[in-house]
Design a protein around this motif. Structure first.
Motif, PDB file in Angstrom:
ATOM      1  N   ARG A   1       0.833  -1.193   0.000  1.00 40.46           N
ATOM      2  CA  ARG A   1       0.000   0.000   0.000  1.00 40.46           C
ATOM      3  C   ARG A   1       0.870   1.245   0.000  1.00 40.46           C
ATOM      4  N   ARG A   2       1.914   1.211   0.816  1.00 41.86           N
ATOM      5  CA  ARG A   2       2.803   2.359   0.924  1.00 41.86           C
ATOM      6  C   ARG A   2       3.369   2.748  -0.425  1.00 41.86           C
ATOM      7  N   ASP A   3       3.730   1.752  -1.262  1.00 41.45           N
ATOM      8  CA  ASP A   3       4.318   2.014  -2.571  1.00 41.45           C
ATOM      9  C   ASP A   3       3.282   2.135  -3.681  1.00 41.45           C
ATOM     10  N   GLY A   4       2.002   2.000  -3.343  1.00 39.45           N
ATOM     11  CA  GLY A   4       0.955   2.105  -4.343  1.00 39.45           C
ATOM     12  C   GLY A   4       0.893   0.906  -5.282  1.00 39.45           C
ATOM     13  N   SER A   6      -0.168  -3.249  -6.029  1.00 37.05           N
ATOM     14  CA  SER A   6      -0.976  -4.395  -5.601  1.00 37.05           C
ATOM     15  C   SER A   6      -0.040  -5.446  -5.022  1.00 37.05           C
ATOM     16  N   LEU A   7      -0.565  -6.359  -4.248  1.00 37.76           N
ATOM     17  CA  LEU A   7       0.256  -7.435  -3.708  1.00 37.76           C
ATOM     18  C   LEU A   7       0.885  -8.238  -4.839  1.00 37.76           C
ATOM     19  N   ALA A  10       3.834  -6.398  -6.138  1.00 34.29           N
ATOM     20  CA  ALA A  10       4.898  -6.339  -5.138  1.00 34.29           C
ATOM     21  C   ALA A  10       5.698  -7.633  -5.080  1.00 34.29           C
ATOM     22  N   ASP A  15      -1.003  -8.428 -12.451  1.00 28.97           N
ATOM     23  CA  ASP A  15      -2.281  -7.935 -11.939  1.00 28.97           C
ATOM     24  C   ASP A  15      -3.455  -8.608 -12.632  1.00 28.97           C
TER      25      ASP A  15
END
Length: 172
Positions: A1-4, A6-7, A10, A15
């Motif tokens: 979330r911090r980096d904007g 999606s899991l 990351a 996606d």
């Protein structure tokens, strides 16, 4: 979330990956008649599911024998399966959960009786003990010969609990 992100992004995935899902319609099916099961199945397919799981053997108990009462109980479940298969057609994967309701003789009858329904899998036909592994492996061979998988062990946890069943070839 911090980096904007999606899991998926990351951890390096896409996606746009899809995850196959099935609709377990057992609890939503309050009308336990074949028509009630069929209506629930149509509802799920209408919402985009292409795989359905049902638990149609309400009347079966592990102590039942292959006698008039046992055959009648089995037939009620088979009628539900037939109604769902008719409602959803052959393109929808159909899985049947037995909730450990069958004894050995009734399980053999079940395995033969579900052949016409082209199931994707049959789940938990008998109580899952290590003593049942040879029976499960034999049921699995007969189901696999008909193109059906045998599923189970949904209440087990930890690798150790699964090892004897895996070694014995009990499940797919």
């Amino acid at each position: 979330r911090r980096d904007g992100l999606s899991l998926a992004k990351a951890i390096g995935g896409s996606d746009h990956a899809t995850i196959p899902l099935y609709a377990n319609i057992n609890r939503r099916t309050r009308d336990r008649s074949p028509a009630g099961f069929a209506a629930s199945a149509r509802y799920a397919v209408g919402r985009g599911f292409d795989a359905i799981k049902i638990a149609p053997f309400d009347e079966v108990a592990p102590t039942m024998r292959v006698d008039a009462a046992g055959r009648a109980a089995l037939d009620q479940g088979l009628d539900r399966i037939a109604a769902v298969r008719e409602a959803v057609g052959p393109a929808v994967s159909l899985m049947v959960d037995c909730h450990w309701r069958f004894g050995e003789d009734m399980a053999w009858r079940l395995v033969d009786a579900v052949r016409p329904f082209a199931l994707h899998w049959l789940e938990c036909p008998v109580v899952e003990t290590t003593a049942a592994i040879p029976l499960l492996a034999a049921l699995r061979r007969r189901l696999n010969a008909a193109g059906v998988r045998l599923a189970g062990l949904e209440e087990f946890t930890g690798a150790e609990a699964f090892l004897a069943f895996a070694a014995g070839g009990a499940y797919d």
